[in-house]
Enzyme design. Structure first.
Site, PDB file in Angstrom:
ATOM      1  N   TYR A   1       0.839  -1.194   0.000  1.00  0.00           N
ATOM      2  CA  TYR A   1       0.000   0.000   0.000  1.00  0.00           C
ATOM      3  C   TYR A   1       0.882   1.257   0.000  1.00  0.00           C
ATOM      4  O   TYR A   1       1.685   1.472   0.906  1.00  0.00           O
ATOM      5  CB  TYR A   1      -0.915   0.040   1.221  1.00  0.00           C
ATOM      6  CG  TYR A   1      -1.988  -1.014   1.252  1.00  0.00           C
ATOM      7  CD1 TYR A   1      -2.342  -1.724   0.108  1.00  0.00           C
ATOM      8  CD2 TYR A   1      -2.660  -1.305   2.435  1.00  0.00           C
ATOM      9  CE1 TYR A   1      -3.326  -2.689   0.140  1.00  0.00           C
ATOM     10  CE2 TYR A   1      -3.648  -2.263   2.481  1.00  0.00           C
ATOM     11  CZ  TYR A   1      -3.977  -2.965   1.333  1.00  0.00           C
ATOM     12  OH  TYR A   1      -4.955  -3.924   1.387  1.00  0.00           O
TER      13      TYR A   1
ATOM     14  N   PRO B   1     -16.125  -2.801   2.737  1.00  0.00           N
ATOM     15  CA  PRO B   1     -17.432  -3.097   3.336  1.00  0.00           C
ATOM     16  C   PRO B   1     -18.518  -2.091   2.998  1.00  0.00           C
ATOM     17  O   PRO B   1     -19.702  -2.385   3.166  1.00  0.00           O
ATOM     18  CB  PRO B   1     -17.128  -3.097   4.840  1.00  0.00           C
ATOM     19  CG  PRO B   1     -16.010  -2.124   4.982  1.00  0.00           C
ATOM     20  CD  PRO B   1     -15.149  -2.349   3.764  1.00  0.00           C
TER      21      PRO B   1
ATOM     22  N   ALA C   1     -19.817   3.353  -2.520  1.00  0.00           N
ATOM     23  CA  ALA C   1     -21.070   3.278  -3.281  1.00  0.00           C
ATOM     24  C   ALA C   1     -22.287   3.137  -2.383  1.00  0.00           C
ATOM     25  O   ALA C   1     -23.396   3.545  -2.760  1.00  0.00           O
ATOM     26  CB  ALA C   1     -21.021   2.112  -4.274  1.00  0.00           C
TER      27      ALA C   1
ATOM     28  N   GLY D   1     -24.372   6.564  -0.049  1.00  0.00           N
ATOM     29  CA  GLY D   1     -25.368   7.529  -0.506  1.00  0.00           C
ATOM     30  C   GLY D   1     -24.740   8.783  -1.091  1.00  0.00           C
ATOM     31  O   GLY D   1     -25.435   9.664  -1.591  1.00  0.00           O
TER      32      GLY D   1
END
Length: 372
Positions: free
Chosen positions: A105, A259, A264, A267
């Protein structure tokens, strides 16, 4: 353990394909591990499988920290660095002390600075102000040129150096190796016996690979603590491919990355305002149009509890049992919101209603690595 730091982030396959001490690992059985996987201590933590290591019921993913390939609109600056530090501090303030990172990462061509280095820096700075206990999980990248158990130990020691600790709570194989996994699993066992890690896990493993890993480690008396996979209300492959059931059967904690479906399910995004960058290829205006009825119902349910859509969908995962979600926090506001997913619960009817509605929509993930 250095700095009283326990030894943590999941994510899809990245774009870029201490001292030794005597240690007797606990003997594991499926029955005892299953009980441990759902055990809760008095501090509201949960055990990672049968390892005896306890973490908060929700963790924070650090995939975005330092990344310039998938997140952060392809750039990293002091403002984003301060925001990431704010996310860390806010998480600690809210009682979330489990952090998940990985050696790839933010590393090399995928970012400006390694996520492990940032997490280590944040911990050190916080420790200078007060004594805190942080549980770190990080991951080994099964790159094609890495062979055998020795590569696992070498990579782990490099991760420990970046993190500035002598051991971590959880060390995971980030994805299955293309040349086989036996050597890597042996390396995990070696890491436990050398006292470099408290627990070991895998990530993106199919049911078969998961069972094979469990059995190989079991022969050494070492429990397989976790399997970190993509899991959300709208991406439920772990339920469909047998991974969730196998985790529950064997007492292996399922750690859920993405999760909130990379934003998405919050909201925030609409057909007229889709996410930018690589996420926009998955969560298109067409997909978001199909998603709106579910989002509207999530908002309605959240309103009954005075909770946000993000908190509702994270709570939905917690309600599945034996699941620890690790949403990625880029700033303090997000971290505080994530913490609000705990301390309350959806009803069984609400859990099933959302599951039923979510069957109508499912994102097409370009590289479902758990099928490898």
């Amino acid at each position: 353990m250095a700095l009283q730091v326990a030894g943590g982030a999941g994510g899809v396959l990245p774009p870029l394909l201490a001292r030794r001490r005597a240690f007797r690992p606990p003997r594991a059985s499926a029955a005892s591990a299953a009980a441990a996987a759902t055990a809760k201590d008095e501090d509201g933590k949960v055990a990672l499988g049968g390892s005896g290591v306890a973490v908060t019921k929700l963790g924070i993913g650090a995939w975005s920290w330092g990344d310039t390939t998938y997140w952060n609109e392809f750039q990293w600056d002091d403002r984003k660095l301060k925001a990431a530090k704010g996310a860390f501090d806010a998480s600690i303030d809210c009682g979330i002390t489990f952090f998940d990172t990985a050696e790839v990462y933010g590393a090399g061509v995928s970012g400006a600075i390694n996520s492990e280095s940032l997490l280590g820096r944040f911990i050190k700075e916080r420790q200078q102000k007060e004594q805190v206990e942080v549980a770190i999980a990080t991951k080994f990248a099964a790159l094609p040129w890495r062979f055998g158990r020795g590569s696992v130990i070498s990579a782990l020691k490099a991760s420990l150096d970046r993190l500035g600790v002598s051991s971590v709570e959880l060390y995971q194989l980030h994805w299955p190796g293309i040349w086989g996994n036996e050597g890597y699993l042996d390396g995990l066992g070696d890491a436990v016996e050398q006292g470099l890690v408290k627990a070991v896990g895998v990530s993106n493993y199919s049911e078969k690979r998961l069972r094979d890993a469990y059995e190989r480690l079991k022969k050494r008396g070492i429990p397989l603590a976790s399997n970190q996979v993509n899991y959300s209300l709208i991406y439920r492959n772990p339920e469909e491919n047998g991974v969730k059931a196998a985790c529950d059967e064997l007492g292996i904690t399922l750690i859920a990355y993405s999760p909130i479906a990379q934003g998405a399910l919050t909201g925030k995004y609409t057909p007229d305002n889709p996410p930018k960058g690589p996420r926009g290829r998955i969560y298109t205006p067409e997909f978001l149009t199909k998603l709106q009825p579910l989002i509207n119902r999530i908002k309605e349910i959240g309103g009954n509890y005075e909770r946000t859509p993000t908190q509702v969908v994270l709570n939905w995962l917690v309600c599945q049992g034996n699941v620890v979600p690790i949403p990625g926090a880029k700033n303090a506001e997000q971290a505080k919101e994530f913490a609000g997913a705990l301390g309350w619960s959806l009803t069984g009817d609400e859990v099933e209603e959302l599951r039923s509605m979510a069957r109508e929509v499912k994102p097409v993930i370009g590289f479902p690595v758990e099928k490898l």
